[in-house]
Design a protein around this motif. Structure first.
Motif, PDB file in Angstrom:
ATOM      1  N   ASP A 289      66.985  66.092  64.740  1.00  0.00           N
ATOM      2  CA  ASP A 289      68.107  66.466  65.604  1.00  0.00           C
ATOM      3  C   ASP A 289      69.125  67.412  64.963  1.00  0.00           C
ATOM      4  O   ASP A 289      70.289  67.419  65.339  1.00  0.00           O
ATOM      5  CB  ASP A 289      68.806  65.187  66.092  1.00  0.00           C
ATOM      6  N   PHE A 290      68.702  68.159  63.954  1.00  0.00           N
ATOM      7  CA  PHE A 290      69.556  69.148  63.276  1.00  0.00           C
ATOM      8  C   PHE A 290      70.698  68.510  62.474  1.00  0.00           C
ATOM      9  O   PHE A 290      71.631  69.215  62.086  1.00  0.00           O
ATOM     10  CB  PHE A 290      70.156  70.159  64.276  1.00  0.00           C
ATOM     11  N   THR A 291      70.657  67.187  62.239  1.00  0.00           N
ATOM     12  CA  THR A 291      71.775  66.579  61.492  1.00  0.00           C
ATOM     13  C   THR A 291      71.317  66.074  60.114  1.00  0.00           C
ATOM     14  O   THR A 291      70.143  65.751  59.919  1.00  0.00           O
ATOM     15  CB  THR A 291      72.398  65.378  62.248  1.00  0.00           C
ATOM     16  N   ARG A 292      72.279  65.982  59.184  1.00  0.00           N
ATOM     17  CA  ARG A 292      71.975  65.471  57.838  1.00  0.00           C
ATOM     18  C   ARG A 292      71.498  64.026  57.905  1.00  0.00           C
ATOM     19  O   ARG A 292      70.531  63.643  57.257  1.00  0.00           O
ATOM     20  CB  ARG A 292      73.229  65.513  56.961  1.00  0.00           C
ATOM     21  N   ALA A 293      72.239  63.204  58.689  1.00  0.00           N
ATOM     22  CA  ALA A 293      71.938  61.770  58.735  1.00  0.00           C
ATOM     23  C   ALA A 293      70.505  61.540  59.223  1.00  0.00           C
ATOM     24  O   ALA A 293      69.737  60.786  58.613  1.00  0.00           O
ATOM     25  CB  ALA A 293      72.926  61.065  59.649  1.00  0.00           C
ATOM     26  N   LYS A 294      70.120  62.241  60.303  1.00  0.00           N
ATOM     27  CA  LYS A 294      68.762  62.030  60.845  1.00  0.00           C
ATOM     28  C   LYS A 294      67.717  62.668  59.929  1.00  0.00           C
ATOM     29  O   LYS A 294      66.614  62.162  59.804  1.00  0.00           O
ATOM     30  CB  LYS A 294      68.648  62.596  62.259  1.00  0.00           C
ATOM     31  N   GLY A 295      68.081  63.783  59.299  1.00  0.00           N
ATOM     32  CA  GLY A 295      67.146  64.417  58.368  1.00  0.00           C
ATOM     33  C   GLY A 295      66.795  63.444  57.251  1.00  0.00           C
ATOM     34  O   GLY A 295      65.633  63.298  56.862  1.00  0.00           O
ATOM     35  N   LYS A 296      67.800  62.742  56.754  1.00  0.00           N
ATOM     36  CA  LYS A 296      67.590  61.770  55.670  1.00  0.00           C
ATOM     37  C   LYS A 296      66.718  60.607  56.163  1.00  0.00           C
ATOM     38  O   LYS A 296      65.726  60.247  55.521  1.00  0.00           O
ATOM     39  CB  LYS A 296      68.953  61.259  55.176  1.00  0.00           C
ATOM     40  N   GLU A 297      67.100  60.096  57.338  1.00  0.00           N
ATOM     41  CA  GLU A 297      66.383  58.937  57.899  1.00  0.00           C
ATOM     42  C   GLU A 297      64.897  59.252  58.128  1.00  0.00           C
ATOM     43  O   GLU A 297      64.020  58.484  57.732  1.00  0.00           O
ATOM     44  CB  GLU A 297      67.074  58.623  59.228  1.00  0.00           C
ATOM     45  N   VAL A 298      64.616  60.409  58.705  1.00  0.00           N
ATOM     46  CA  VAL A 298      63.218  60.747  59.016  1.00  0.00           C
ATOM     47  C   VAL A 298      62.444  61.043  57.729  1.00  0.00           C
ATOM     48  O   VAL A 298      61.282  60.659  57.583  1.00  0.00           O
ATOM     49  CB  VAL A 298      63.139  61.921  60.031  1.00  0.00           C
TER      50      VAL A 298
ATOM     51  N   MET B 209      69.418  69.272  57.811  1.00  0.00           N
ATOM     52  CA  MET B 209      68.350  68.264  57.698  1.00  0.00           C
ATOM     53  C   MET B 209      67.714  68.324  56.313  1.00  0.00           C
ATOM     54  O   MET B 209      67.378  67.281  55.730  1.00  0.00           O
ATOM     55  CB  MET B 209      67.294  68.489  58.777  1.00  0.00           C
ATOM     56  N   ALA B 210      67.580  69.528  55.742  1.00  0.00           N
ATOM     57  CA  ALA B 210      67.008  69.655  54.391  1.00  0.00           C
ATOM     58  C   ALA B 210      67.911  68.950  53.382  1.00  0.00           C
ATOM     59  O   ALA B 210      67.434  68.238  52.488  1.00  0.00           O
ATOM     60  CB  ALA B 210      66.848  71.134  54.035  1.00  0.00           C
ATOM     61  N   ILE B 211      69.233  69.106  53.548  1.00  0.00           N
ATOM     62  CA  ILE B 211      70.177  68.482  52.611  1.00  0.00           C
ATOM     63  C   ILE B 211      70.109  66.950  52.729  1.00  0.00           C
ATOM     64  O   ILE B 211      70.112  66.232  51.732  1.00  0.00           O
ATOM     65  CB  ILE B 211      71.607  69.049  52.837  1.00  0.00           C
ATOM     66  N   GLY B 212      70.001  66.454  53.965  1.00  0.00           N
ATOM     67  CA  GLY B 212      69.819  65.007  54.155  1.00  0.00           C
ATOM     68  C   GLY B 212      68.519  64.542  53.504  1.00  0.00           C
ATOM     69  O   GLY B 212      68.481  63.499  52.832  1.00  0.00           O
ATOM     70  N   ALA B 213      67.448  65.329  53.680  1.00  0.00           N
ATOM     71  CA  ALA B 213      66.140  64.962  53.130  1.00  0.00           C
ATOM     72  C   ALA B 213      66.162  64.962  51.598  1.00  0.00           C
ATOM     73  O   ALA B 213      65.492  64.146  50.956  1.00  0.00           O
ATOM     74  CB  ALA B 213      65.078  65.934  53.639  1.00  0.00           C
ATOM     75  N   ILE B 214      66.948  65.893  51.021  1.00  0.00           N
ATOM     76  CA  ILE B 214      67.050  65.952  49.553  1.00  0.00           C
ATOM     77  C   ILE B 214      67.529  64.598  49.013  1.00  0.00           C
ATOM     78  O   ILE B 214      66.999  64.073  48.032  1.00  0.00           O
ATOM     79  CB  ILE B 214      67.987  67.115  49.130  1.00  0.00           C
ATOM     80  N   GLN B 215      68.516  64.016  49.685  1.00  0.00           N
ATOM     81  CA  GLN B 215      69.026  62.700  49.261  1.00  0.00           C
ATOM     82  C   GLN B 215      67.916  61.661  49.320  1.00  0.00           C
ATOM     83  O   GLN B 215      67.753  60.851  48.408  1.00  0.00           O
ATOM     84  CB  GLN B 215      70.126  62.247  50.217  1.00  0.00           C
ATOM     85  N   ALA B 216      67.137  61.677  50.416  1.00  0.00           N
ATOM     86  CA  ALA B 216      66.052  60.700  50.574  1.00  0.00           C
ATOM     87  C   ALA B 216      65.014  60.877  49.461  1.00  0.00           C
ATOM     88  O   ALA B 216      64.516  59.890  48.901  1.00  0.00           O
ATOM     89  CB  ALA B 216      65.395  60.876  51.940  1.00  0.00           C
ATOM     90  N   ILE B 217      64.714  62.123  49.126  1.00  0.00           N
ATOM     91  CA  ILE B 217      63.697  62.394  48.098  1.00  0.00           C
ATOM     92  C   ILE B 217      64.192  61.882  46.742  1.00  0.00           C
ATOM     93  O   ILE B 217      63.456  61.242  45.988  1.00  0.00           O
ATOM     94  CB  ILE B 217      63.373  63.918  48.054  1.00  0.00           C
ATOM     95  N   GLU B 218      65.478  62.137  46.444  1.00  0.00           N
ATOM     96  CA  GLU B 218      66.033  61.667  45.167  1.00  0.00           C
ATOM     97  C   GLU B 218      66.039  60.145  45.112  1.00  0.00           C
ATOM     98  O   GLU B 218      65.685  59.545  44.098  1.00  0.00           O
ATOM     99  CB  GLU B 218      67.448  62.225  44.966  1.00  0.00           C
ATOM    100  N   GLU B 219      66.421  59.531  46.227  1.00  0.00           N
ATOM    101  CA  GLU B 219      66.448  58.054  46.248  1.00  0.00           C
ATOM    102  C   GLU B 219      65.048  57.462  46.090  1.00  0.00           C
ATOM    103  O   GLU B 219      64.895  56.336  45.665  1.00  0.00           O
ATOM    104  CB  GLU B 219      67.107  57.561  47.548  1.00  0.00           C
ATOM    105  N   ALA B 220      64.024  58.253  46.436  1.00  0.00           N
ATOM    106  CA  ALA B 220      62.638  57.780  46.280  1.00  0.00           C
ATOM    107  C   ALA B 220      62.129  58.060  44.863  1.00  0.00           C
ATOM    108  O   ALA B 220      60.954  57.839  44.557  1.00  0.00           O
ATOM    109  CB  ALA B 220      61.745  58.464  47.309  1.00  0.00           C
TER     110      ALA B 220
END
Ligand code: AHR
Length: 335
Positions: free
Chosen positions: A213-222, A244-255
């Motif tokens: 949905d073009f948002t950081r929060a959803k980018g991270k969640e997905v 969404m890329a910036i949100g995903a970066i957080q998810a990748i680091e947390e993984a």
């Protein structure tokens, strides 16, 4: 004598009607307000504030209007089409001179655009396209070529991945895709352009694709869900926007993985946040999509109000910024 009085009254009534409606009707043939006699009133319906890009776009429009001597009636739809339709109807009821809007999705605009046309109020689209059976329902679309942006992202990947981060990757190159808002022009078109280019290289495969949905929060969640399902199989992330890329970066680091190294990240927009992520080595490339549409829109509004024709499509010129250029380019970025 009686008919002379009747004629005088009729002329006075007609003059009053013209004065109340602000001049001649707002047909593309001229609304009488483009000559500097009184400020042009523009009704603008914005999608929302879902991304850094959108905030910059809103700022550009809100700054460009007073600079051009245009009175702006601005409405924020909070990502909802129904709110945009309400805003357009309210602009029609207020009899603004020109309506402009950034449609959240492509379909479902036919009725309200017809209402604007019946009211003789010209409509200009900015940023995103609509799908309508009658193209005379709007005068022009000012904005990026989203299909080309998707192609640019795909080309960068094909040209750089196998000689760079992916030089040791054998077999399939697994891509996950974070799509923009479902049904929106940039989500539909960027997906299409990217897929068209990578189709030339069968090793590049999209293994998961979902909206953020073009948002950081959803980018991270997905991205968290993608990582849970595919883990280290993921080689590349294609995000339809930087947020969404910036949100995903957080998810990748947390993984426990390194964004930009373990997973190559390609995104679109070119916002400052993306340049900062590139300087930190966490994002590999961003394809520019300029939100600075305000001045172009105000020029077009003035032309239309003066009864002049404008091109049906005004395309914004844009570049591609790989991370190697980020430190040098960041100080020059305006959004
Ligand atoms: O329509 C343009 C897109 O919308 C931008 O890429 C995105 O960031 C925004 O929300």
């Amino acid at each position: 004598m009686k008919s002379l009085i009747q004629m005088t009254l009729a002329a006075a009534a007609a003059a009053l009607l013209v004065a109340c409606s602000g001049g001649e009707p707002n047909a593309p043939g001229g609304n009488g307000n483009g000559n500097g006699s009184k400020p042009i009133v523009l009704g603008f319906s914005q999608i929302g504030a879902e991304s850094e890009w959108r905030t910059a776009n809103t700022r550009s429009i809100q700054e460009a209007a007073p600079a051009a001597g245009i009175t702006l009636k601005f409405s924020d739809a909070q990502q909802k089409q129904e709110n945009q339709i309400k805003a357009l109807r309210s602009f029609i009821a207020q009899r603004v001179d020109v309506i402009a809007f950034s449609p959240v999705v492509e379909t479902g605009w036919e009725t309200v655009l017809r209402e604007a046309k019946t009211a003789n109020i010209p409509v200009i689209l900015t940023d995103r396209a609509v799908e309508v059976s009658d193209s005379t329902l709007y005068l022009s679309l000012i904005g990026s070529d989203f299909v080309e942006e998707g192609r640019k992202a795909g080309r960068w990947l094909l040209e750089n991945y196998s000689t760079g981060a992916g030089k040791d990757v054998k077999g399939d190159i697994n891509i996950v895709e974070l799509q923009g808002t479902v049904g929106s022009a940039p989500a539909n078109d960027r997906k299409k352009g990217f897929a068209e280019i990578i189709a030339a290289e069968p090793r590049f495969k999209i293994i998961r694709s979902q909206t953020g949905d073009f948002t950081r929060a959803k980018g991270k969640e997905v991205m968290e869900a993608f990582l849970k399902a595919e883990g280290k199989k993921i080689n590349v992330l294609f995000a339809h926007n930087d947020d969404m890329a910036i949100g995903a970066i957080q998810a990748i680091e947390e993984a426990g993985l390194k964004p930009g190294t373990d997973i190559t990240i390609v995104s679109i927009d070119g916002v400052k946040g993306a340049f900062e992520a590139m300087i930190a080595g966490k994002l590999n490339v961003t394809v520019e999509c300029s939100p600075l549409l305000g001045p172009q829109l105000m020029d077009a509004v003035k032309q239309v109000a003066a009864g002049k024709e404008i091109p049906k499509r005004i395309v914004t010129e844009e570049s591609v910024f790989p991370k190697e250029t980020a430190a040098q380019v960041l100080p020059t970025r305006k959004y």
